[in-house]
Enzyme design. Sequence first.
Site, PDB file in Angstrom:
ATOM      1  N   ASP A 122     -48.938 -21.493   2.164  1.00  0.00           N
ATOM      2  CA  ASP A 122     -50.074 -20.547   1.530  1.00  0.00           C
ATOM      3  C   ASP A 122     -51.608 -20.967   1.915  1.00  0.00           C
ATOM      4  O   ASP A 122     -52.618 -20.507   1.134  1.00  0.00           O
ATOM      5  CB  ASP A 122     -49.580 -20.010   0.110  1.00  0.00           C
ATOM      6  CG  ASP A 122     -50.558 -18.860  -0.222  1.00  0.00           C
ATOM      7  OD1 ASP A 122     -50.955 -17.931   0.582  1.00  0.00           O
ATOM      8  OD2 ASP A 122     -50.676 -18.648  -1.515  1.00  0.00           O
ATOM      9  N   HIS A 158     -45.711 -16.184  -1.269  1.00  0.00           N
ATOM     10  CA  HIS A 158     -45.552 -15.055  -2.240  1.00  0.00           C
ATOM     11  C   HIS A 158     -45.536 -13.606  -1.229  1.00  0.00           C
ATOM     12  O   HIS A 158     -46.103 -13.565  -0.192  1.00  0.00           O
ATOM     13  CB  HIS A 158     -46.875 -14.982  -2.810  1.00  0.00           C
ATOM     14  CG  HIS A 158     -48.122 -15.058  -2.578  1.00  0.00           C
ATOM     15  ND1 HIS A 158     -48.838 -13.904  -2.393  1.00  0.00           N
ATOM     16  CD2 HIS A 158     -48.851 -16.111  -2.333  1.00  0.00           C
ATOM     17  CE1 HIS A 158     -49.841 -14.219  -1.949  1.00  0.00           C
ATOM     18  NE2 HIS A 158     -50.038 -15.718  -1.667  1.00  0.00           N
ATOM     19  N   HIS A 168     -58.195 -11.774   1.716  1.00  0.00           N
ATOM     20  CA  HIS A 168     -58.508 -10.649   0.479  1.00  0.00           C
ATOM     21  C   HIS A 168     -59.486  -9.871   1.183  1.00  0.00           C
ATOM     22  O   HIS A 168     -60.453  -9.237   0.538  1.00  0.00           O
ATOM     23  CB  HIS A 168     -59.042 -11.497  -0.566  1.00  0.00           C
ATOM     24  CG  HIS A 168     -58.113 -12.188  -1.321  1.00  0.00           C
ATOM     25  ND1 HIS A 168     -58.071 -12.503  -2.616  1.00  0.00           N
ATOM     26  CD2 HIS A 168     -56.902 -12.734  -1.025  1.00  0.00           C
ATOM     27  CE1 HIS A 168     -57.034 -13.232  -2.932  1.00  0.00           C
ATOM     28  NE2 HIS A 168     -56.104 -13.625  -1.895  1.00  0.00           N
ATOM     29  N   ASP A 217     -52.243 -13.653   3.959  1.00  0.00           N
ATOM     30  CA  ASP A 217     -52.006 -14.003   2.611  1.00  0.00           C
ATOM     31  C   ASP A 217     -51.001 -13.241   1.894  1.00  0.00           C
ATOM     32  O   ASP A 217     -51.531 -12.284   1.288  1.00  0.00           O
ATOM     33  CB  ASP A 217     -53.530 -14.137   1.976  1.00  0.00           C
ATOM     34  CG  ASP A 217     -53.490 -14.810   0.548  1.00  0.00           C
ATOM     35  OD1 ASP A 217     -52.396 -15.283   0.168  1.00  0.00           O
ATOM     36  OD2 ASP A 217     -54.384 -14.734  -0.126  1.00  0.00           O
ATOM     37  N   ASP A 273     -46.531 -10.540  -2.512  1.00  0.00           N
ATOM     38  CA  ASP A 273     -47.399  -9.621  -2.775  1.00  0.00           C
ATOM     39  C   ASP A 273     -48.768  -9.713  -1.985  1.00  0.00           C
ATOM     40  O   ASP A 273     -49.103 -10.943  -1.437  1.00  0.00           O
ATOM     41  CB  ASP A 273     -47.706  -9.635  -4.378  1.00  0.00           C
ATOM     42  CG  ASP A 273     -48.342 -10.907  -4.572  1.00  0.00           C
ATOM     43  OD1 ASP A 273     -47.736 -12.007  -4.381  1.00  0.00           O
ATOM     44  OD2 ASP A 273     -49.401 -11.138  -5.460  1.00  0.00           O
ATOM     45  N   GLU A 325     -48.272 -13.356  -7.167  1.00  0.00           N
ATOM     46  CA  GLU A 325     -48.976 -14.632  -7.092  1.00  0.00           C
ATOM     47  C   GLU A 325     -50.641 -14.119  -7.255  1.00  0.00           C
ATOM     48  O   GLU A 325     -51.216 -14.902  -7.991  1.00  0.00           O
ATOM     49  CB  GLU A 325     -48.987 -15.400  -5.900  1.00  0.00           C
ATOM     50  CG  GLU A 325     -49.499 -16.576  -5.928  1.00  0.00           C
ATOM     51  CD  GLU A 325     -50.762 -16.784  -5.178  1.00  0.00           C
ATOM     52  OE1 GLU A 325     -51.564 -18.120  -5.164  1.00  0.00           O
ATOM     53  OE2 GLU A 325     -51.485 -15.842  -4.874  1.00  0.00           O
ATOM     54  N   GLU A 326     -50.905 -12.975  -6.675  1.00  0.00           N
ATOM     55  CA  GLU A 326     -52.345 -12.744  -6.397  1.00  0.00           C
ATOM     56  C   GLU A 326     -52.629 -12.212  -8.069  1.00  0.00           C
ATOM     57  O   GLU A 326     -54.153 -12.301  -8.422  1.00  0.00           O
ATOM     58  CB  GLU A 326     -52.689 -11.550  -5.742  1.00  0.00           C
ATOM     59  CG  GLU A 326     -52.197 -11.994  -4.095  1.00  0.00           C
ATOM     60  CD  GLU A 326     -53.388 -13.048  -3.504  1.00  0.00           C
ATOM     61  OE1 GLU A 326     -54.173 -13.425  -4.259  1.00  0.00           O
ATOM     62  OE2 GLU A 326     -52.915 -13.429  -2.429  1.00  0.00           O
TER      63      GLU A 326
HETATM   64 ZN    ZN Z   1     -51.792 -16.716  -1.048  1.00  0.00          ZN
END
Ligand code: ZN
Length: 417
Positions: free
Chosen positions: A203, A83, A386, A146, A85, A180-181
């Site tokens: 991922d 992903h 994150h 990520d 994003d 995705e997030e």
């Molecule tokens: Zn991810």
Amino acid sequence: MKNYKFSVLERFLDYVKIDTTADPESISFPSSEKQKDLAQLLVQELQAMGVHDALMDEYGYVYATIESNIASDSVPVICFCAHIDTAPDCSGTNVRPIVHRNFNGAPIILPDDPTQVITVEEHPYLKTKIGEDIVTASGLTLLGADDKAGVAIIMDFANFLISHPEVKHGKIRLLFTPDEEVGRGVEHLNMEKLGADYGYTLDGGVVGSIEDESFSADAVKITIHGISAHPGYAKNKMVNSIKVAAEIIDTLPKEEWSPETTEKKEGFVHPTSIQGGLEETTLNFIVRDHLTSNLAIHEDRLRSIVETIVSNYNGVTYSFEISEQYRNMKEVIATVPFVTEYAAEAMRKVGLAPKVSSIRGGTDGSKLSFMGLPCPNIFTGEMAIHSRHEYVCVQDMENAVKTMVELVQIWVEHKSN
Ligand SMILES: [Zn+2]
């Protein structure tokens, strides 16, 4: 891949500088237009490599094909997915990646905010990376490993395959997804256009990890209808729905059944938001368990707590709505266990010790598996995601590229006739 000059780091450093933060408040798709900036760059780079059908659609999905170079047509089409994003929990604007060559184990002080220090005590995985190369952000933002580590790994893998036609593989589909997030990664995905039989998301975290089991997930929305009256003349009339809702929350067990008291394969029920007023209050919950059949047990227990409390108040009513979010991908992957086994075999060939495990969460792969694409998750090296402490090990990313190169050959070995 002895003399191959990996491009994964260089690509990664380019991609993380592009802001692709997803927007949880948005109802458009992609949730933030800027995600398309990276999607467009990927298309250009794929085209330049010679992947001529690479395209970005109106939603920001990138689809591309590496054509089969074998005679057999019995090898399934494999999709690799990452992903584009990044998580909205932490800023992804003006990311300044820093490469720490030959990491020596000392605390890493992030220069743009020296109060941000990455230590091996707090991040024990880093202890295993001494002597290797680490990439971090500069202290003010997340890094975006990520999942730009996954994106860069897939791109380097494509670059290797295109420049090494002697490596035999079936048809490969590359897929890059937005959002995705914010849990919307597959919302506009066209499975027919994708045309793949099995897939892998890139991922995951720790080197050698394969995740083929996720939570099953429901959401529950409880609305309490109280009885309003003028507060000056409310005696024996008013029932305040805020107070009823608060009592429900207070009655939830404190030693179990919550994210903060569970681990491993234990499920939980978790209030995520509360809104309301005198007359009506809404409680939103998420319900999680690896065993799908346990979701109903959790939901019945929650319902009986609500029922017991509400029944103490004359005239108060409630509604209890369950909606499905995603299901444990293992239910699908268990029917085709070789998808996971081949990934483990590829890792062993690279010299890694594969570790198959489950995640206490969901991935795009959970949804993809139920959309017809059994899809375990493979490591990328992304860690402390994150957060401003996010980091990735360059050698982990390179090992992921190697794993993919082995993996496509293993599919040929097992499935060609
Ligand atoms: Zn991810």
